[in-house]
Design a protein around this motif. Structure first.
Motif, PDB file in Angstrom:
ATOM      1  N   LEU A  87       0.824  -1.202   0.000  1.00  0.00           N
ATOM      2  CA  LEU A  87       0.000   0.000   0.000  1.00  0.00           C
ATOM      3  C   LEU A  87       0.863   1.260   0.000  1.00  0.00           C
ATOM      4  CD1 LEU A  87      -2.850  -0.954   2.514  1.00  0.00           C
ATOM      5  CD2 LEU A  87      -2.922  -0.981   0.030  1.00  0.00           C
ATOM      6  N   SER A  88       1.997   1.206   0.710  1.00  0.00           N
ATOM      7  CA  SER A  88       2.872   2.387   0.757  1.00  0.00           C
ATOM      8  C   SER A  88       3.464   2.692  -0.615  1.00  0.00           C
ATOM      9  CB  SER A  88       3.985   2.162   1.779  1.00  0.00           C
ATOM     10  OG  SER A  88       4.857   1.111   1.351  1.00  0.00           O
ATOM     11  N   LYS A  89       3.642   1.673  -1.485  1.00  0.00           N
ATOM     12  CA  LYS A  89       4.114   1.905  -2.848  1.00  0.00           C
ATOM     13  C   LYS A  89       3.015   2.494  -3.729  1.00  0.00           C
ATOM     14  CE  LYS A  89       7.510  -1.878  -2.783  1.00  0.00           C
ATOM     15  NZ  LYS A  89       7.900  -3.175  -3.413  1.00  0.00           N
ATOM     16  N   LEU A  90       1.762   2.163  -3.417  1.00  0.00           N
ATOM     17  CA  LEU A  90       0.659   2.631  -4.260  1.00  0.00           C
ATOM     18  C   LEU A  90       0.238   4.059  -3.947  1.00  0.00           C
ATOM     19  CD1 LEU A  90      -1.605  -0.561  -4.235  1.00  0.00           C
ATOM     20  CD2 LEU A  90      -0.271   0.299  -6.154  1.00  0.00           C
ATOM     21  N   VAL A  91       0.375   4.474  -2.690  1.00  0.00           N
ATOM     22  CA  VAL A  91      -0.109   5.802  -2.300  1.00  0.00           C
ATOM     23  C   VAL A  91       0.520   6.913  -3.131  1.00  0.00           C
ATOM     24  CG1 VAL A  91      -0.148   7.500  -0.437  1.00  0.00           C
ATOM     25  CG2 VAL A  91      -0.808   5.130   0.015  1.00  0.00           C
TER      26      VAL A  91
END
Length: 515
Positions: A87-91
């Protein structure tokens, strides 16, 4: 592992994005868990999770925010950290890392969260797959939007056509009012309007023998052919009507102009590029049931106003009707059409020819034909039931329309025995008109859609043979076609954005009879 919620919150505790993944938790419960998180984290701690009596908070700092997962305590911490890392890569892919950017892209971020976590469990997806899933487009949705836009454009064209017809009728009415006035040099214009009552109710009819009738309206008839109503005359109304009777005119009730009088007129193109999908319909139905002839011939015409817009290709979509056979113009690239449904010239350096604004013709790109003996393909069937009782013939006619098309400006022409007076219409769905010159009853319906797929008319005339009421001729138009051909896009060969274009689609009857 069960993820209860995923959120982006500021270090001060303001919730920017929040997505709940289980239904058995109330909104107040989730808000309470998120409000408690900033107090549990504290300052200077290096841990990536915090546990309470009921839940576990797994988090990761992102600048001035926290990316937070709320899970149950039985969840696998390693899987939680892997989900958090994805999720941290997608934000950053969906929004700038500030409060305003996160708020504007909240929905896109929630959609991405849904691709990673489903019903609280992590999906086996990669970052690239999540991006691909979020960008997926629906061909059916695009086609639906194009069809809806085409209908909107057709409606706008119809509105413009009706407005021009109204303006033209006003001009003609003014011309008729002033043509017979004396010249201004005479110095005198006699004003005897009071001698002719209801002048505004008298209208000119070209053939001199057409009679309209509807529910109510003042009695009036058309003047003899070749004569117009002249201002300044002292002839009284009764003398005017007597002269009409002397010319063998029949006087019945009048109505306002209706769909019977309007005719479909194709307005000249106004857009740089206009594509017209037109089908001409020829049908012969037998009076006792069955089909004698069914033939549909269609064409796709291209009209270009400016020569600089001629270097284009046309992307189309055809329906899935196996009974329709398409034929292309000899100069069209067949391989390009069969592989990509694109109509373009064999020599891409040559532009399509142009046409002037007043020219209704165009370049025929595609032709097709459909022949069938299936009665289910007929959009409108007519049943006529004449019967003789005493000295009168009672005629009942019924139409039934299939749901495949909405029909406009429907006119059903029924031949009648030669009459001295108009027929006695007892019941009708729509309007009717009696043309004394041809002894024909014209039954008109402005629009046939789902609200009136069937209708009838009943009238009485002097006794006559049943064959006197045949052949019945039918005319109508429709905004849909049997081929269901749609223009998807115009592709410029010189590059740049697609040029503005309009599409016209119509089905018209060329010869539609019940014999």
């Amino acid at each position: 592992m069960v993820v209860l919620a995923a959120s982006l919150i500021t270090k001060s505790g303001k919730v920017l994005v929040s997505r709940q993944f289980v239904d058995d938790m109330s909104r107040i419960r989730v808000e309470g868990l998120l409000a408690a998180f900033p107090k549990l984290v504290g300052i200077g701690k290096q841990h990536t999770y915090v546990e309470t009596e009921s839940v576990r908070y797994v988090y990761q700092p992102i600048q001035l925010m926290y990316l937070l997962l709320v899970t149950n305590k039985q969840s696998n911490i390693l899987q939680d950290l892997e989900t958090l890392r994805l999720l941290s890569k997608l934000v950053p892919e969906y929004a700038p890392l500030d409060e305003e950017g996160i708020s504007k892209s909240a929905f896109e971020m929630i959609f991405a969260f849904d691709e990673v976590i489903s019903l609280g469990h992590k999906e086996i997806v990669s970052e690239l797959q999540v991006k691909q899933y979020c960008k997926m487009e629906s061909h059916e949705e695009k086609l639906h939007k194009l069809v809806m836009q085409s209908k909107i454009n057709d409606t706008k064209d119809l509105m413009k056509l009706k407005a021009s017809e109204i303006d033209k009728s006003k001009i003609d009415r003014n011309k008729r009012g002033y043509t017979s006035m004396p010249s201004m040099g005479s110095g005198r214009i006699e004003n005897n309007f009071n001698d002719i009552p209801n002048v505004s109710g008298i209208r000119m009819i070209n053939d001199g023998e057409s009679i309209l009738k509807s529910k109510g309206g003042p009695s009036v008839s058309a003047p003899p052919k070749g004569q117009g109503m002249q201002l300044g005359k002292t002839k009284r109304a009764n003398q005017f009507l007597e002269s009409l009777k002397a010319e063998s005119e029949v006087i019945v009730e009048d109505v306002q102009p209706s769909a019977i009088q309007s005719r479909q007129v194709t307005s000249p193109p106004t857009d740089p590029i206009t594509l017209t999908v037109e089908e001409k319909f020829n049908v012969t139905l037998r009076r006792d049931g069955g089909l004698s002839n069914f033939d549909v011939q269609g064409s796709l015409l291209l009209q270009i106003l400016n020569q600089e817009d001629g270097l284009i290709q046309v992307q189309i979509a055809t329906g899935e009707n196996p009974a329709i056979l398409f034929k292309m113009h000899p100069n069209i690239n067949k391989e390009l059409y069969y592989s990509e449904n694109i109509l373009g010239l064999k020599d891409p350096s040559r532009p399509f020819p142009t046409s002037s604004m007043g020219d209704a013709a165009g370049v025929v790109l595609l032709r097709w034909r459909m022949q069938s003996m299936e009665e289910s393909n007929v959009p409108l069937t007519i049943n006529c039931w004449p019967s003789v009782s005493g000295s009168d013939s009672y005629v009942s006619i019924e139409y039934e329309a299939s749901p495949m098309f909405d029909l406009r400006n429907v006119i059903i022409s029924v031949p009648l025995p030669t009459l001295r007076e108009a027929p006695n219409v007892r019941q009708i769905d729509g309007e009717w008109r009696y043309v004394a010159k041809s002894s024909t009853l014209e039954w008109s319906i402005l629009l046939i859609d789902n609200s009136n797929r069937s209708g009838s008319i009943e009238f009485v005339v002097p006794a006559a043979d049943s064959s006197s009421f045949f052949p019945i001729s039918v005319g109508f138009t429709a905004a849909d076609t049997f081929s269901d051909l749609k223009v998807l896009n115009i592709l410029p060969l010189k590059g740049g954005p697609s040029p503005r274009f309009s599409q016209r689609t119509q089905l018209i009857t060329e010869n539609y009879q019940v014999v």
